[in-house]
Write a protein that holds these residues in place. Structure first.
Motif, PDB file in Angstrom:
ATOM      1  N   ILE A  55      -6.883  -8.589   5.170  1.00 24.21           N
ATOM      2  CA  ILE A  55      -5.445  -8.368   5.098  1.00 24.21           C
ATOM      3  C   ILE A  55      -5.167  -7.518   3.867  1.00 24.21           C
ATOM      4  N   LEU A  56      -4.378  -6.463   4.068  1.00 20.90           N
ATOM      5  CA  LEU A  56      -3.996  -5.573   2.986  1.00 20.90           C
ATOM      6  C   LEU A  56      -2.517  -5.728   2.709  1.00 20.90           C
ATOM      7  N   ALA A  57      -2.149  -5.705   1.429  1.00 22.47           N
ATOM      8  CA  ALA A  57      -0.745  -5.716   1.015  1.00 22.47           C
ATOM      9  C   ALA A  57      -0.400  -4.309   0.561  1.00 22.47           C
ATOM     10  N   TRP A  58       0.730  -3.794   1.060  1.00 23.00           N
ATOM     11  CA  TRP A  58       1.159  -2.425   0.768  1.00 23.00           C
ATOM     12  C   TRP A  58       2.262  -2.437  -0.259  1.00 23.00           C
ATOM     13  N   ASP A  59       2.155  -1.534  -1.220  1.00 19.90           N
ATOM     14  CA  ASP A  59       3.197  -1.335  -2.212  1.00 19.90           C
ATOM     15  C   ASP A  59       3.568   0.137  -2.175  1.00 19.90           C
ATOM     16  N   GLY A  60       4.662   0.476  -1.504  1.00 21.78           N
ATOM     17  CA  GLY A  60       5.062   1.864  -1.352  1.00 21.78           C
ATOM     18  C   GLY A  60       5.895   2.030  -0.105  1.00 21.78           C
ATOM     19  N   ASP A  68       2.699   7.666  -3.038  1.00 20.49           N
ATOM     20  CA  ASP A  68       3.702   6.638  -3.249  1.00 20.49           C
ATOM     21  C   ASP A  68       3.247   5.258  -2.789  1.00 20.49           C
ATOM     22  N   THR A  69       2.000   5.137  -2.407  1.00 21.89           N
ATOM     23  CA  THR A  69       1.527   3.897  -1.820  1.00 21.89           C
ATOM     24  C   THR A  69       0.293   3.376  -2.552  1.00 21.89           C
ATOM     25  N   ASN A  70       0.337   2.104  -2.867  1.00 21.31           N
ATOM     26  CA  ASN A  70      -0.845   1.416  -3.383  1.00 21.31           C
ATOM     27  C   ASN A  70      -1.164   0.309  -2.396  1.00 21.31           C
ATOM     28  N   VAL A  71      -2.441   0.092  -2.174  1.00 20.50           N
ATOM     29  CA  VAL A  71      -2.856  -0.954  -1.256  1.00 20.50           C
ATOM     30  C   VAL A  71      -3.747  -1.933  -2.017  1.00 20.50           C
ATOM     31  N   VAL A  72      -3.561  -3.210  -1.719  1.00 23.42           N
ATOM     32  CA  VAL A  72      -4.339  -4.255  -2.368  1.00 23.42           C
ATOM     33  C   VAL A  72      -5.006  -5.091  -1.286  1.00 23.42           C
ATOM     34  N   HIS A 144       6.265 -10.317   5.177  1.00 22.17           N
ATOM     35  CA  HIS A 144       6.451 -11.689   4.707  1.00 22.17           C
ATOM     36  C   HIS A 144       7.194 -11.591   3.370  1.00 22.17           C
ATOM     37  N   LYS A 145       8.392 -12.149   3.304  1.00 17.38           N
ATOM     38  CA  LYS A 145       9.233 -12.097   2.098  1.00 17.38           C
ATOM     39  C   LYS A 145       9.369 -10.660   1.584  1.00 17.38           C
ATOM     40  N   ASN A 146       9.704  -9.752   2.455  1.00 18.89           N
ATOM     41  CA  ASN A 146       9.925  -8.330   2.140  1.00 18.89           C
ATOM     42  C   ASN A 146       8.673  -7.596   1.661  1.00 18.89           C
ATOM     43  N   GLN A 147       7.515  -8.192   1.797  1.00 21.29           N
ATOM     44  CA  GLN A 147       6.250  -7.538   1.455  1.00 21.29           C
ATOM     45  C   GLN A 147       5.563  -7.130   2.753  1.00 21.29           C
ATOM     46  N   ARG A 148       5.094  -5.892   2.810  1.00 21.99           N
ATOM     47  CA  ARG A 148       4.428  -5.394   4.016  1.00 21.99           C
ATOM     48  C   ARG A 148       2.925  -5.671   3.943  1.00 21.99           C
TER      49      ARG A 148
END
Length: 193
Positions: A55-60, A68-72, A144-148
């Protein structure tokens, strides 16, 4: 830590599968892909029976806008447990059953066909291997809670190296250990023949 049922009728090279168990009691069924006898026991190459996923969490703003995107890559068990119901629900829509197994998340079911626009080349910068690259196939996305978040499966098989010792116990061995490199290479080379 792992557990394994052994009887004198089963020689290590005749075993089809083993069950690995982590420190929290979760299990992972694995096929024995290959085995190599050594003086201190038998080394075995294992592949999960079910399909590993991450599972990856996207920031961007979007997955396509790299600047503009970081992935964790999610590895925190608490965060995974929090979003697990949502991930399970979106994968169920694809007839995939998500499980929180030992050492990796897995799904049961038939994966959708691979599409070029669904492939992500993820570069992981870890202490052990700076900029290790892995290709992943997109399965599903959710919020989930505004996190993609996105669920992917690796295109390369996930393999574990384990040692079956003379006392009948199986333990995972680090493939990064320099002493294990020749053993791992022989197991991989024999597996391709």
């Amino acid at each position: 830590m792992s557990s394994f049922q052994f009887s004198s009728e089963n020689e290590p090279e005749e075993i089809d599968s083993v069950t690995l168990t982590d420190n929290e009691g979760r299990t992972l069924e694995c096929y024995v892909e290959n085995a190599l006898e050594a003086e201190d026991g038998t080394y075995i190459l294992l592949m999960p029976v079910d399909i590993p996923v991450v599972i990856l969490a996207w920031d961007g703003r979007s997955e396509e806008e790299d600047e503009d995107t970081n992935v964790v890559l999610l590895e925190d068990k608490v965060e995974i447990q929090e979003i697990f119901p949502d991930a399970r629900a979106v994968l169920a829509e694809l007839d995939l059953a998500l499980s929180f197994t030992a050492f990796t998340l897995t799904v049961k079911g038939e994966l959708p066909p691979i599409e070029d626009d669904g492939i992500l080349n993820l570069e992981l910068d870890t202490e052990e291997q700076p900029l290790d690259s892995e290709e992943l196939q997109f399965l599903a996305g959710f919020y989930h809670k505004n996190q993609r978040y996105s669920v992917y499966t690796p295109l390369a098989p996930l393999l574990f190296l384990a040692k079956y010792d003379l006392l009948g116990q199986i333990s995972l061995v680090s493939p990064d250990d320099q002493q294990m490199q020749p053993i791992l290479e022989e197991l991989l080379f024999d597996d391709t023949e």
